[in-house]
Write an enzyme that holds these catalytic residues in place. Structure first.
Site, PDB file in Angstrom:
ATOM      1  CD  GLU A   1      -2.216 -13.106  -3.960  1.00  0.00           C
ATOM      2  OE1 GLU A   1      -1.433 -12.895  -3.015  1.00  0.00           O
ATOM      3  OE2 GLU A   1      -2.990 -12.243  -4.407  1.00  0.00           O
TER       4      GLU A   1
ATOM      5  CE  LYS B   1      -5.883 -11.651  -6.835  1.00  0.00           C
ATOM      6  NZ  LYS B   1      -5.415 -10.244  -6.727  1.00  0.00           N
TER       7      LYS B   1
ATOM      8  CE  LYS C   1      -1.875 -10.395  -0.215  1.00  0.00           C
ATOM      9  NZ  LYS C   1      -2.156 -10.449  -1.668  1.00  0.00           N
TER      10      LYS C   1
ATOM     11  CD  GLU D   1      -0.025  -5.471   1.983  1.00  0.00           C
ATOM     12  OE1 GLU D   1       0.016  -6.603   1.463  1.00  0.00           O
ATOM     13  OE2 GLU D   1      -1.074  -4.791   2.073  1.00  0.00           O
TER      14      GLU D   1
ATOM     15  CG  ASN E   1      -0.710  -3.572  -1.533  1.00  0.00           C
ATOM     16  OD1 ASN E   1      -0.806  -3.473  -2.761  1.00  0.00           O
ATOM     17  ND2 ASN E   1      -1.638  -4.164  -0.802  1.00  0.00           N
TER      18      ASN E   1
ATOM     19  CD  GLU F   1       2.763  -7.166  -0.689  1.00  0.00           C
ATOM     20  OE1 GLU F   1       3.438  -7.687   0.201  1.00  0.00           O
ATOM     21  OE2 GLU F   1       1.640  -6.660  -0.476  1.00  0.00           O
ATOM     22  CB  SER F   2      -0.891  -4.574  -5.738  1.00  0.00           C
ATOM     23  OG  SER F   2      -1.391  -5.340  -4.683  1.00  0.00           O
TER      24      SER F   2
END
Length: 264
Positions: free
Chosen positions: A53, A55, A114, A158, A179, A209-210
């Site tokens: 990602e 970001k 995103k 998500e 997530n 995710e995350s």
């Protein structure tokens, strides 16, 4: 919005800003690169399928990276990323649709937009291969999934818990991200993916995710059933402005065939 708990102030602020952002001038028509195909290619090449990602910053980041977004994306692909995620949210994450367009022109892997897309018109801001839809924050998930597919997007839906997974499946989601960050409190717990994944059908493409920051985390999520991992902060390393994004990507992409933390 389907949130059942009070949101963290940062998330409430993000959503308020998202509601005020306009849609595009016309309906986009996307010729999308297939994410499932990209994940298969990564597996065949001995790589963990990682969606890296771009970001620049976030409410939970330690700092900001001002590198050119295209250079970052190219470095991630060089490190073995199967796909790229690009933040297009401007006010809290430093992203922009223009950056996504430039990145998608520069790389040959699928690119995820995103953002906090709340209504159909907001899909028409920029072309991408995948579009994020967050179950907790949308009212007509089934309608938005259909609208995304009509434009050529692959919707990545998500969820955070089993109830949201059921909602996503009922709405026809085929690519689902779990997530590990609770958007109500912004707390991360890798147990989240492990608790939700067993209820996902085999045919669904499941993305963790995350919260994935080490090769050990990668292996843990893969063992729990992740077909791919979306990783941002551990690759961007906001606390160190000159961290090697290619090497950060590579060490996670090769987590399954090398010792934790070692890469030659």
């Amino acid at each position: 919005m389907n949130s059942r708990t009070e949101l963290a102030p940062a998330v409430a602020s993000i959503l308020e800003a998202a509601r005020e952002r306009p849609g595009g001038d016309g309906v986009v028509d996307v010729d999308a690169r297939s994410l499932p195909d990209a994940l298969v290619r990564a597996e065949a090449d001995g790589r963990v399928p990682v969606i890296a990602e771009v970001k620049p910053t976030s409410p939970t980041a330690d700092g900001t990276r001002d590198d050119d977004p295209v250079e970052l994306a190219e470095a991630m692909v060089e490190g073995g990323a199967a796909a790229i995620s690009v933040l297009t949210e401007p006010s809290h994450f430093g992203g922009s649709p223009e950056s996504l367009t430039r990145i998608r022109e520069a790389v040959d892997v699928p690119v995820l937009r995103k953002d906090f897309v709340l209504e159909e018109a907001q899909m028409d801001v920029v072309e991408a291969d995948l579009l994020l839809l967050i179950v907790r924050f949308v009212d007509d998930l089934e309608g938005l999934i259909a609208a995304a597919r009509e434009r050529g997007f692959q919707p990545l839906v998500e969820v955070h818990d089993r109830a949201e997974l059921e909602t996503a499946l009922e709405a026809g989601a085929e690519i689902i991200g779990v997530n590990n960050r609770d958007l109500a409190r912004l707390e991360v717990d890798l147990d989240t993916f492990e608790s939700v994944a067993p209820d996902a059908p085999e045919e669904v493409t499941l993305i963790a995710e995350s919260g994935v920051s080490t090769p050990a985390d990668v292996r843990r999520m893969r063992e729990a059933g992740a077909d791919a991992l979306l990783i941002g902060s551990a690759i961007m390393d906001h606390g160190s402005g000159d961290s090697d994004v290619t090497e950060n990507t590579r060490r996670l992409v090769h987590a399954e065939n090398e010792a934790d933390g070692a890469h030659t």
